[in-house]
Write an enzyme that holds these catalytic residues in place. Structure first.
Site, PDB file in Angstrom:
ATOM      1  N   ARG A 121       0.878  -1.183   0.000  1.00 12.76           N
ATOM      2  CA  ARG A 121       0.000   0.000   0.000  1.00 12.76           C
ATOM      3  C   ARG A 121       0.905   1.219   0.000  1.00 12.76           C
ATOM      4  O   ARG A 121       1.658   1.435   0.959  1.00 12.76           O
ATOM      5  CB  ARG A 121      -0.915   0.008   1.229  1.00 12.76           C
ATOM      6  CG  ARG A 121      -1.622   1.338   1.423  1.00 12.76           C
ATOM      7  CD  ARG A 121      -2.726   1.290   2.448  1.00 12.76           C
ATOM      8  NE  ARG A 121      -3.868   0.531   1.956  1.00 12.76           N
ATOM      9  CZ  ARG A 121      -5.070   0.527   2.535  1.00 12.76           C
ATOM     10  NH1 ARG A 121      -5.294   1.245   3.619  1.00 12.76           N
ATOM     11  NH2 ARG A 121      -6.051  -0.192   2.018  1.00 12.76           N
ATOM     12  N   HIS A 148      -7.515   0.584  -6.348  1.00 10.66           N
ATOM     13  CA  HIS A 148      -7.693  -0.283  -5.176  1.00 10.66           C
ATOM     14  C   HIS A 148      -8.280  -1.600  -5.701  1.00 10.66           C
ATOM     15  O   HIS A 148      -9.430  -1.949  -5.432  1.00 10.66           O
ATOM     16  CB  HIS A 148      -8.614   0.383  -4.161  1.00 10.66           C
ATOM     17  CG  HIS A 148      -8.498  -0.193  -2.778  1.00 10.66           C
ATOM     18  ND1 HIS A 148      -7.657  -1.241  -2.461  1.00 10.66           N
ATOM     19  CD2 HIS A 148      -9.123   0.154  -1.618  1.00 10.66           C
ATOM     20  CE1 HIS A 148      -7.781  -1.515  -1.166  1.00 10.66           C
ATOM     21  NE2 HIS A 148      -8.655  -0.690  -0.632  1.00 10.66           N
ATOM     22  N   GLN A 151     -10.019  -4.238  -3.405  1.00  8.68           N
ATOM     23  CA  GLN A 151     -11.330  -3.785  -2.946  1.00  8.68           C
ATOM     24  C   GLN A 151     -12.387  -4.050  -4.025  1.00  8.68           C
ATOM     25  O   GLN A 151     -13.475  -4.560  -3.722  1.00  8.68           O
ATOM     26  CB  GLN A 151     -11.275  -2.287  -2.631  1.00  8.68           C
ATOM     27  CG  GLN A 151     -12.587  -1.713  -2.138  1.00  8.68           C
ATOM     28  CD  GLN A 151     -12.962  -2.231  -0.773  1.00  8.68           C
ATOM     29  OE1 GLN A 151     -12.161  -2.175   0.156  1.00  8.68           O
ATOM     30  NE2 GLN A 151     -14.181  -2.731  -0.615  1.00  8.68           N
ATOM     31  N   ASP A 243     -17.371   6.776  -1.033  1.00  5.72           N
ATOM     32  CA  ASP A 243     -16.073   6.653  -0.345  1.00  5.72           C
ATOM     33  C   ASP A 243     -15.770   8.028   0.247  1.00  5.72           C
ATOM     34  O   ASP A 243     -16.426   9.027  -0.097  1.00  5.72           O
ATOM     35  CB  ASP A 243     -15.007   6.216  -1.381  1.00  5.72           C
ATOM     36  CG  ASP A 243     -13.617   6.021  -0.763  1.00  5.72           C
ATOM     37  OD1 ASP A 243     -13.515   5.877   0.477  1.00  5.72           O
ATOM     38  OD2 ASP A 243     -12.626   6.019  -1.524  1.00  5.72           O
ATOM     39  N   ARG A 311     -13.311  -9.178   1.576  1.00  5.37           N
ATOM     40  CA  ARG A 311     -11.900  -8.910   1.279  1.00  5.37           C
ATOM     41  C   ARG A 311     -11.062 -10.153   1.570  1.00  5.37           C
ATOM     42  O   ARG A 311     -10.158 -10.515   0.827  1.00  5.37           O
ATOM     43  CB  ARG A 311     -11.394  -7.722   2.128  1.00  5.37           C
ATOM     44  CG  ARG A 311     -11.975  -6.366   1.770  1.00  5.37           C
ATOM     45  CD  ARG A 311     -11.520  -5.880   0.415  1.00  5.37           C
ATOM     46  NE  ARG A 311     -10.081  -5.777   0.323  1.00  5.37           N
ATOM     47  CZ  ARG A 311      -9.351  -4.737   0.753  1.00  5.37           C
ATOM     48  NH1 ARG A 311      -9.965  -3.680   1.273  1.00  5.37           N
ATOM     49  NH2 ARG A 311      -8.039  -4.723   0.622  1.00  5.37           N
TER      50      ARG A 311
END
Ligand code: CP
Ligand code: NVA
Length: 324
Positions: A121, A148, A151, A243, A311
């Site tokens: 990340r 991402h 995700q 988000d 996830r």
């Protein structure tokens, strides 16, 4: 506690594979690093793993995976650690600046000698690209400024669980044209969904990624709409996603963003324009009172903890397909 688990629709799946499906590319640092067929195989494998969490419990025995986090994380860090351990491997965690003491190309070549994969990340996509360039082991993007992808895998899996066949569904994203929006746009259009994104003026998604998304939509038959009108995006949608308005690294823009995004809050007033069966999605962490109101995220239509759970399952499938 509200839950959507009880109303999951069964999905017709392929029988469990005798051998694991594989991803041809070495790395998963962009959504399009995996092919359409590999994405479908990954989602199928995820359904099998979720139904049988003990499967492949030794598949990664003797493998060590670097987890590298320049930015904070709850879900990504925990779900990767758990996924690796549930598959019999082990993780070594590094938190903080990656290359402040030596060049990134040296750091990458150290990890390459010690561990079998790197999950990273980073603030910049360039850092992940460089890690992939300077190491021979698989590199997985655990969130950059542009994408991402892990995700998005969990999100489309959650939609499959909820709706079965996702082709023809309309997914609305209201908020920033950011990393999460980019990945979700690519993943959903690829699966034949339509994707409507509403952002304030000046926060539209990257033009190059939009062009890729348009090409995917043309092949799969979905529609891509980019608008500044939140109501238009949400109208009739089966899923509404948002988000945070200021992503990690953009904290200094927070005041301006709060003002610019204020009309884009996902609240009951906006959500009522979605389809009656619509679900609410958010990658988390959520800022209640900003991009989402409690009356939506805490409602029975919220599937945010399904996404968080998923996830784990999609990342197990991803690790198996890259390393198994
Ligand atoms: N959704 C997500 O990636 O959460 P974390 O930032 O907690 O990892
Ligand atoms: N867009 C957010 C996602 C966090 C999971 C960020 O980059 O901070």
């Amino acid at each position: 506690m509200p839950s959507v688990g009880s109303s999951l629709k069964p999905v017709k799946r392929m029988p469990a594979p005798k051998t694991l499906p594989r991803i041809a590319a070495t790395d998963f640092i962009r959504d399009l690093d995996i092919s359409q067929d590999e994405l479908l195989a990954l989602l199928d494998l995820t359904h099998q793993l979720k139904a049988n969490p003990g499967r492949f419990a030794t598949a990664l025995a003797g493998r060590y995976i670097t987890l590298l986090f320049e930015k904070p994380s709850l879900r990504t860090r925990f779900t990767f650690e758990l996924a690796i351990k549930q598959l019999g491997g082990d993780a070594v965690l590094a938190v903080g600046p990656i290359a402040d003491r030596e060049p990134l190309k040296d750091v990458a070549r150290n990890f390459d000698r010690w561990t079998n994969a790197i999950v990273a990340r980073t603030f910049s996509q360039q850092t992940i690209d460089d890690l992939a360039h300077w190491s021979s082991v698989p590199v997985i993007n655990a969130l950059s400024d542009r994408f991402h992808p892990c995700q998005a895998l969990a999100d489309v899996f959650t939609l499959q669980e909820r709706f079965g066949d996702v082709r023809g569904l309309k997914l609305a994203f209201v908020g920033d044209g950011n990393n999460v929006a980019h990945s979700l746009m690519l993943a959903s259009l690829r699966l034949g969904m339509s994707f409507s994104l509403a952002t304030p003026v000046g926060y539209e998604p990257d033009a190059e990624i939009v062009a890729q998304a348009e090409a995917l939509a043309a092949v799969a038959g979905g529609q891509l709409v980019i608008t500044n009108n939140a109501r238009e995006a949400v109208d009739g949608a089966q899923a509404v996603y948002t988000d945070v308005w200021a992503s990690m690294g953009q904290e200094h823009e927070k005041e301006k963003r709060l003002a610019d995004f204020a009309p884009y809050q996902v609240n009951a007033g906006l959500f009522q324009h979605a389809a009656p069966e619509a679900i609410f999605l958010h990658c988390l962490p959520a800022k209640r009172g900003e991009e989402v109101h409690d009356d939506v995220i805490e409602s029975s239509q919220s599937a945010v903890f399904d996404q968080a759970e998923n996830r784990l399952h999609v990342q197990k499938a991803l690790l198996l397909m890259l390393l198994g």
